[in-house]
Design a protein around this motif. Structure first.
Motif, short mmCIF file in Angstrom:
data_model
loop_
_atom_site.label_atom_id
_atom_site.label_comp_id
_atom_site.label_asym_id
_atom_site.label_seq_id
_atom_site.Cartn_x
_atom_site.Cartn_y
_atom_site.Cartn_z
N TYR A 165 0.81 -1.21 0.00
CA TYR A 165 0.00 0.00 0.00
C TYR A 165 0.85 1.27 0.00
N SER A 221 -7.02 -4.10 -3.21
CA SER A 221 -6.58 -5.23 -2.42
C SER A 221 -6.55 -6.49 -3.28
N THR A 227 -6.31 -10.88 0.64
CA THR A 227 -7.49 -11.68 0.96
C THR A 227 -8.39 -10.94 1.95
N GLY A 228 -7.88 -9.86 2.54
CA GLY A 228 -8.67 -9.15 3.55
C GLY A 228 -8.64 -9.85 4.90
N LEU A 231 -4.82 -8.82 8.43
CA LEU A 231 -4.78 -8.08 9.69
C LEU A 231 -5.57 -8.78 10.80
P1 ADP Z 1 -5.49 -7.33 2.48
O1 ADP Z 1 -5.29 -8.76 2.16
O2 ADP Z 1 -6.59 -6.70 1.69
O3 ADP Z 1 -4.22 -6.54 2.48
P2 ADP Z 1 -5.48 -6.98 5.37
O4 ADP Z 1 -6.36 -7.62 6.40
O5 ADP Z 1 -4.02 -7.23 5.46
O6 ADP Z 1 -6.08 -7.37 3.97
O7 ADP Z 1 -5.73 -5.41 5.44
C1 ADP Z 1 -7.06 -4.91 5.43
C2 ADP Z 1 -7.15 -3.59 4.68
O8 ADP Z 1 -6.49 -2.56 5.43
C3 ADP Z 1 -6.46 -3.58 3.33
O9 ADP Z 1 -7.31 -4.04 2.31
C4 ADP Z 1 -6.11 -2.11 3.15
O10 ADP Z 1 -7.23 -1.43 2.64
C5 ADP Z 1 -5.86 -1.64 4.57
N1 ADP Z 1 -4.41 -1.61 4.90
C6 ADP Z 1 -3.70 -2.53 5.60
N2 ADP Z 1 -2.42 -2.15 5.77
C7 ADP Z 1 -2.29 -0.95 5.17
C8 ADP Z 1 -1.21 0.00 4.99
N3 ADP Z 1 0.01 -0.25 5.49
N4 ADP Z 1 -1.48 1.14 4.31
C9 ADP Z 1 -2.71 1.41 3.82
N5 ADP Z 1 -3.78 0.58 3.96
C10 ADP Z 1 -3.57 -0.59 4.62
#
Ligand code: ADP
Length: 265
Positions: A165, A221, A227-228, A231
């Motif tokens: 990102y 994403s 995959t969402g 985190l």
């Molecule tokens: P993904 O597989 O979509 O990356 P995550 O669960 O890792 O899913 O993250 C959830 C969402 O949080 C991401 O889709 C993105 O929109 C946002 N996100 C996570 N980390 C960052 C970051 N470092 N900078 C900007 N947005 C982020």
């Protein structure tokens, strides 16, 4: 609320009163609703790549196979979507194992400087592709008791998000610092900060990004292979270490994830 009434009598048959039992079933209901929402989400997430695979295969069978260039690009999509499906299923299984606490934790001392250095090494090629500068600032001789494989998953997930990102030429950084609570003890907790100079997360989305399948921008994403679930897996793994995770972010400037872990379990 569920109410149960039952008459109570003494041994000699005389009335003693009425027993009233009140059950608060809201928690149960909520859990049930969360479970069915999860199943609905999973089905939806799995259906999307399957629909793409099916659609492009169908078109190929219907004749697109004859044009070599078209065929090649369709096959590439089928391949990418299968990979996505694979990652998705892997993450779903992982999350369900972690959530039901069916994973054994193996705690051992981890020296943070060499640990972080190894993780940055793993991601260097990925960062180089986008000319992203990876850096670290870790004090010497900081040890914590952790499950090293799980800790690696936490750090790699956050670093990959940082790289994903953040636009070309940006920066992703890891800092580790001891938190001194009592002046007579060295340190009892450790702070790990993973920050980037990327696109940031809008204020309204911040409270929800640790939820399963929550994505600020689904299209972005998806195209970056997300995959969402990353985190929410990270948050559970931090909690299995009895730690906390928080996030601060400013759209257009970057994001900063802060983890605090106890040194000893
Ligand atoms: P993904 O597989 O979509 O990356 P995550 O669960 O890792 O899913 O993250 C959830 C969402 O949080 C991401 O889709 C993105 O929109 C946002 N996100 C996570 N980390 C960052 C970051 N470092 N900078 C900007 N947005 C982020």
């Amino acid at each position: 609320l569920e109410v149960n009434l039952s008459p109570m009598s003494h041994v000699d048959g005389e009335w003693a009163g009425v027993l009233i039992v009140l059950h608060d079933i809201t928690a149960m209901r909520r859990l049930e609703r969360m479970r069915s929402e999860f199943v609905a989400n999973v089905s939806h997430e799995l259906k999307t790549p399957i629909a793409a695979v099916k659609g492009f295969a169908e078109t190929l069978l219907a004749g697109a196979l004859n044009d070599k260039e078209t065929a090649k690009s369709f096959l590439q999509i089928i391949f990418d979507e299968s990979e996505r499906l694979n990652r998705l299923i892997g993450d779903i299984l992982e999350l369900s194992k972690i959530e039901s606490k069916r994973i054994p934790m193996h705690f051992s001392p981890v020296e943070m400087k060499s640990f972080v250095d190894r993780q940055l090494h793993m991601l260097k090629a990925e960062a180089d592709k986008k000319r992203i500068e990876l850096s670290m600032q870790v004090d010497d001789d900081i040890y914590i008791e952790a499950d090293e494989d799980r800790l690696r998953q936490i750090v790699i997930n956050l670093l990959s998000n940082g790289i994903n990102y953040t636009p070309e030429g940006g920066k992703v950084k890891v800092q580790v610092e001891p938190i001194v609570v009592h002046p007579d003890v060295d340190y009892e907790r450790v702070r790990i900060i993973i920050s980037d100079t990327g696109m940031g997360i809008p204020k309204k989305d911040l409270p929800r990004i640790f939820e399963r399948f929550y994505r600020v921008d689904k299209a972005r994403s998806r195209s970056s292979g997300g995959t969402g679930l990353g985190l929410s897996i990270v948050k559970h793994l931090v909690e299995l270490h009895k730690g906390t995770i928080s996030v601060e972010s400013e759209v257009g400037l970057g994001s900063r994830f802060t983890i605090e872990l106890p040194v000893i379990h």
